[in-house]
Design a protein around this motif. Structure first.
Motif, PDB file in Angstrom:
ATOM      1  N   SER A 192      44.530  45.169  44.805  1.00 14.98           N
ATOM      2  CA  SER A 192      44.419  44.472  46.078  1.00 14.98           C
ATOM      3  C   SER A 192      44.091  43.002  45.851  1.00 14.98           C
ATOM      4  O   SER A 192      43.737  42.577  44.751  1.00 14.98           O
ATOM      5  N   ASP A 193      44.180  42.227  46.921  1.00 12.22           N
ATOM      6  CA  ASP A 193      43.844  40.809  46.855  1.00 12.22           C
ATOM      7  C   ASP A 193      42.381  40.583  46.475  1.00 12.22           C
ATOM      8  O   ASP A 193      42.007  39.493  46.040  1.00 12.22           O
ATOM      9  N   VAL A 194      41.544  41.614  46.645  1.00 14.43           N
ATOM     10  CA  VAL A 194      40.132  41.480  46.297  1.00 14.43           C
ATOM     11  C   VAL A 194      39.962  41.207  44.810  1.00 14.43           C
ATOM     12  O   VAL A 194      39.051  40.490  44.394  1.00 14.43           O
ATOM     13  N   LEU A 195      40.862  41.744  43.989  1.00 11.59           N
ATOM     14  CA  LEU A 195      40.712  41.626  42.544  1.00 11.59           C
ATOM     15  C   LEU A 195      41.610  40.595  41.902  1.00 11.59           C
ATOM     16  O   LEU A 195      41.306  40.101  40.819  1.00 11.59           O
ATOM     17  N   TYR A 196      42.748  40.301  42.514  1.00 14.40           N
ATOM     18  CA  TYR A 196      43.682  39.375  41.888  1.00 14.40           C
ATOM     19  C   TYR A 196      43.108  37.964  41.825  1.00 14.40           C
ATOM     20  O   TYR A 196      42.340  37.535  42.668  1.00 14.40           O
ATOM     21  N   GLY A 197      43.539  37.227  40.847  1.00 16.54           N
ATOM     22  CA  GLY A 197      43.197  35.822  40.757  1.00 16.54           C
ATOM     23  C   GLY A 197      44.306  34.978  41.353  1.00 16.54           C
ATOM     24  O   GLY A 197      45.101  35.431  42.169  1.00 16.54           O
ATOM     25  N   GLY A 198      44.383  33.719  40.928  1.00 18.25           N
ATOM     26  CA  GLY A 198      45.474  32.851  41.341  1.00 18.25           C
ATOM     27  C   GLY A 198      45.478  32.551  42.826  1.00 18.25           C
ATOM     28  O   GLY A 198      44.442  32.428  43.471  1.00 18.25           O
ATOM     29  N   ASP A 199      46.695  32.461  43.401  1.00 18.72           N
ATOM     30  CA  ASP A 199      46.829  32.026  44.789  1.00 18.72           C
ATOM     31  C   ASP A 199      46.376  33.077  45.781  1.00 18.72           C
ATOM     32  O   ASP A 199      46.337  32.824  46.981  1.00 18.72           O
ATOM     33  N   LEU A 255      31.679  44.466  37.371  1.00 20.36           N
ATOM     34  CA  LEU A 255      32.273  45.620  36.697  1.00 20.36           C
ATOM     35  C   LEU A 255      33.753  45.775  37.048  1.00 20.36           C
ATOM     36  O   LEU A 255      34.495  46.433  36.317  1.00 20.36           O
ATOM     37  N   LEU A 256      34.175  45.173  38.143  1.00 19.27           N
ATOM     38  CA  LEU A 256      35.586  45.227  38.513  1.00 19.27           C
ATOM     39  C   LEU A 256      36.454  44.411  37.559  1.00 19.27           C
ATOM     40  O   LEU A 256      37.680  44.559  37.559  1.00 19.27           O
ATOM     41  N   ASN A 257      35.841  43.553  36.763  1.00 14.68           N
ATOM     42  CA  ASN A 257      36.590  42.745  35.802  1.00 14.68           C
ATOM     43  C   ASN A 257      36.680  43.391  34.421  1.00 14.68           C
ATOM     44  O   ASN A 257      37.330  42.850  33.529  1.00 14.68           O
ATOM     45  N   ASP A 295      29.702  51.040  46.727  1.00 12.90           N
ATOM     46  CA  ASP A 295      28.509  51.136  45.883  1.00 12.90           C
ATOM     47  C   ASP A 295      28.367  49.901  45.007  1.00 12.90           C
ATOM     48  O   ASP A 295      27.273  49.333  44.872  1.00 12.90           O
ATOM     49  N   LEU A 296      29.459  49.460  44.406  1.00 14.04           N
ATOM     50  CA  LEU A 296      29.397  48.248  43.577  1.00 14.04           C
ATOM     51  C   LEU A 296      28.987  47.035  44.399  1.00 14.04           C
ATOM     52  O   LEU A 296      28.244  46.161  43.918  1.00 14.04           O
ATOM     53  N   MET A 297      29.468  46.962  45.635  1.00 18.34           N
ATOM     54  CA  MET A 297      29.129  45.827  46.490  1.00 18.34           C
ATOM     55  C   MET A 297      27.642  45.826  46.830  1.00 18.34           C
ATOM     56  O   MET A 297      26.979  44.778  46.759  1.00 18.34           O
ATOM     57  N   PHE A 327      37.175  39.110  39.918  1.00 25.17           N
ATOM     58  CA  PHE A 327      36.171  39.272  40.975  1.00 25.17           C
ATOM     59  C   PHE A 327      35.105  38.212  40.769  1.00 25.17           C
ATOM     60  O   PHE A 327      34.614  38.003  39.667  1.00 25.17           O
ATOM     61  N   GLU A 328      34.736  37.537  41.862  1.00 19.89           N
ATOM     62  CA  GLU A 328      33.734  36.484  41.795  1.00 19.89           C
ATOM     63  C   GLU A 328      32.774  36.619  42.964  1.00 19.89           C
ATOM     64  O   GLU A 328      32.997  37.403  43.888  1.00 19.89           O
ATOM     65  N   GLU A 329      31.702  35.848  42.930  1.00 19.94           N
ATOM     66  CA  GLU A 329      30.598  36.025  43.873  1.00 19.94           C
ATOM     67  C   GLU A 329      31.050  36.034  45.326  1.00 19.94           C
ATOM     68  O   GLU A 329      30.562  36.831  46.130  1.00 19.94           O
ATOM     69  N   LYS A 330      31.986  35.171  45.690  1.00 23.95           N
ATOM     70  CA  LYS A 330      32.364  35.081  47.095  1.00 23.95           C
ATOM     71  C   LYS A 330      33.028  36.349  47.607  1.00 23.95           C
ATOM     72  O   LYS A 330      33.085  36.583  48.826  1.00 23.95           O
ATOM     73  N   ARG A 331      33.494  37.198  46.692  1.00 20.43           N
ATOM     74  CA  ARG A 331      34.228  38.383  47.123  1.00 20.43           C
ATOM     75  C   ARG A 331      33.334  39.538  47.553  1.00 20.43           C
ATOM     76  O   ARG A 331      33.833  40.590  47.921  1.00 20.43           O
ATOM     77  N   TYR A 332      32.040  39.358  47.490  1.00 20.45           N
ATOM     78  CA  TYR A 332      31.170  40.390  48.051  1.00 20.45           C
ATOM     79  C   TYR A 332      31.369  40.510  49.559  1.00 20.45           C
ATOM     80  O   TYR A 332      31.039  41.533  50.155  1.00 20.45           O
TER      81      TYR A 332
END
Length: 585
Positions: free
Chosen positions: A72-79, A490-492, A481-483, A558-563
């Motif tokens: 999903s877009d939650v995990l992808y990088g880039g644009d 851990l998603l990375n 749970d991870l959130m 995954f980065e901090e803002k994605r929580y």
């Protein structure tokens, strides 16, 4: 009847979900005074709550345990790390339908029905807002029906504190009003499902505030008064205690069925309501079906769902000892990894003993690495008959809520409160393990493997997390749970597969005399039955170059803002006062 059907269709069309409340026509253009008069009116109007607000998929969202092809877009990088124009879960049509029912329910002449459907609507409003808080944090709270001209549509978002407080108010009113039945009712909301929902979102909030130092909507520290005396964890524990003490549910558990009973909860055509509190029923006779078996076995439509080796190692041995205490655990063969392990492992993925029907004949099947990227191929929800794969139909009922979750929520809430004990262990974790053939003794020391994985030192919390991941796998909990644990990093992590002793050598994974997989660097061979994995494919490599665990690599970020998810641009254009979540500004 014809008039009723036409009116119902008009109401449903006017109140269907969309991305903006501004698209809604005011209900006063519909003859609401001719409706909401009878129990059947209320039932017909509220039935879409179940379909619109329940996740229809039995497998989890993106997480660290489940390897899959499409991310999903939650995990992808880039644009894909940008704020979307629309969507992302910012839709409010379902809430409007709930509030419409609450506004007009008193028109019903059946006052018992008024109590029942008021409770039902408040249950679903709490469920609706739980989803919104998980996604966006602060959101607007609406408890009345709004039309497109209402100024409240343009107000700022309300605080998380206000939303969660109102959710507690709604769910408590649903539980205590007498409007929800106390009978076992696996297809309709009952009092016990409401208690379980309350425990679920209170545990989420209590742990979220513990492991997140700041509110990610605002970037500011939490108000200490809001969670004084750990009130959210206390509410979660109390809700679980009330449900457990009622004695309505228990674990499906028979020593004679220890090797099959866990999976039967997910493959049975009928709902096993001893433990399953709420489910989606699928039935051959009624021609209500799904295609889950097909998706887990399809090379064209499926996602290659398979488990990460690091997670597979966490399943205990049946004597209660840790598999990861073996010095060679990373280099054990596929067959060795199933020997004397927790029976849930062989009920979750294909083991060397796995069999399914082909034309009515039972045959051994090894994992298919053309549709399983790590070799740990999921079967938890599958029907063991190849006919269901080719026909893309299945009729097994799928649980939405299980008593096992209640036990795990109770154990975690009490551990986070510092009130865990042998008695609580014996009521919660022990029976879950013993149901799976594992010695249920409470460990006396923290598992170093789990300590490194989670960055925690508390032995009880680590064992609860182990049990939660195994027992609730693919039931929709892991990402959340991870959130709440602030463990999104851990998603990375790298995904690992089965151990490969050497390249250019075919291996028989299940001992049926037929080789199943061969890892190569050049041109694929033509040995019948063998899946060739080519290492020059950028996704595949071996841990040690020419030997070791199979590595399946997909770029993730995954980065901090994605929580939290960002507020979509369209919503902000319509109402700038909503404001953007802190890390997305």
């Amino acid at each position: 009847m014809k008039r009723l059907i036409i009116l119902a269709a008009t109401l449903i069309a006017g109140l269907s979900a969309c991305d903006s409340l501004l698209d809604k026509e005011p209900l006063d253009r519909v003859t609401q005074f001719d409706y909401f008069k009878t129990r059947s009116d209320l039932e017909l109007f509220s039935n879409p709550f179940y379909d619109n607000l329940l996740d229809k998929t039995p497998y989890d969202e993106q997480n660290d345990l489940l390897v899959q092809m499409t991310l999903s877009d939650v995990l992808y990088g880039g644009d894909k790390r940008t704020v979307p124009n629309t969507g992302g879960g910012w839709s409010w049509g379902n809430l409007r339908r709930i509030n419409t029912l609450l506004e007009y329910v008193d028109q019903c002449e059946d006052k018992k029905a008024v109590t029942e459907y008021t409770a039902l609507a408040k249950f679903f409003r709490a469920a609706f807002y739980f989803d919104k808080v998980k996604r966006f944090g602060d959101v607007p709270w609406y408890e009345v029906q709004l039309g497109s001209a209402d100024e409240a549509l343009y107000k700022p978002r309300d605080s998380r504190e206000l939303i969660m407080t109102n959710m507690i108010k709604d769910i408590d009113e649903a539980i205590n009003s007498g409007g929800l039945t106390e009978d076992i009712s696996t297809y309709r909301v009952n009092k016990w499902a409401a208690l379980a929902l309350k425990a679920r979102f209170c545990l989420f909030e209590g742990t979220y505030r513990k492991y997140h130092r700041v509110d990610p909507s605002t970037g500011k520290a939490w108000d200490p008064e809001y969670n004084k005396d750990n009130k959210w964890l206390r509410e979660a524990a109390d809700a679980c205690e009330e449900l457990m003490e009622a004695g309505v549910y228990s674990l499906v558990n028979s020593p004679a069925n220890v090797a099959t009973q866990y999976r039967s909860l997910f493959t049975s055509p009928s709902v096993l309501d001893q433990e399953v509190m709420w489910a989606r029923e699928y039935n051959d006779e009624k021609n209500v079906r799904h295609d889950v078996t097909w998706y887990f076995t399809s090379g064209s439509m499926g996602q290659g769902w398979s488990l990460d080796a690091d997670f597979v190692y966490t399943y205990l041995n049946r004597d209660g000892s840790r598999f990861t205490d073996r010095a060679d655990y990373k280099s054990t063969t596929y067959a060795e990894q199933f020997e004397n392990r927790d029976y849930r492992l062989q009920q979750t993925v294909i083991s060397p003993e796995y069999r399914k029907l082909v034309g009515g004949t039972s045959k051994l099947f090894a994992p298919d690495l053309s549709v399983s990227y790590t070799g740990y191929q999921v079967i938890k929800f599958n029907i063991d008959d190849k006919a269901y794969e080719s026909a893309s139909v299945s009729y097994n009922s799928l649980p939405i809520m299980r008593y096992a979750e209640v036990l795990l929520n109770y154990a975690e809430a009490k551990a986070e409160l510092g009130e865990f004990s042998d008695d609580i262990w014996n009521k919660t974790i022990k029976p879950l393990r013993e149901r799976a053939g594992v010695d249920g003794k409470r460990p006396t020391s923290a598992d170093p493997y789990l300590q490194q994985y989670y960055g925690l030192s508390d032995s009880d919390l680590l064992e609860i997390r182990r049990e939660r991941a195994i027992e609730l796998l693919l039931e929709g909990f892991r990402y959340n749970d991870l959130m709440r644990w602030h463990a999104g990093e851990l998603l990375n992590k790298q995904w690992y597969g089965i151990y490969i002793p050497a390249m250019d050598t075919s291996y028989d994974l299940n001992g049926d005399g037929i080789n199943d997989v061969c890892v190569i660097s050049g041109e694929a061979g033509n040995e019948p039955g063998v899946t060739y994995i080519v290492l020059d494919d950028s996704k595949y490599s071996l841990e040690n170059g020419t030997t070791g665990r199979l590595l399946y690599t997909v770029g993730r970020n995954f980065e901090e803002k994605r929580y939290l998810r960002p507020i979509p641009k369209t919503a902000l254009n319509i109402n700038p006062d909503l404001g953007q979540n802190y890390y997305w500004r």
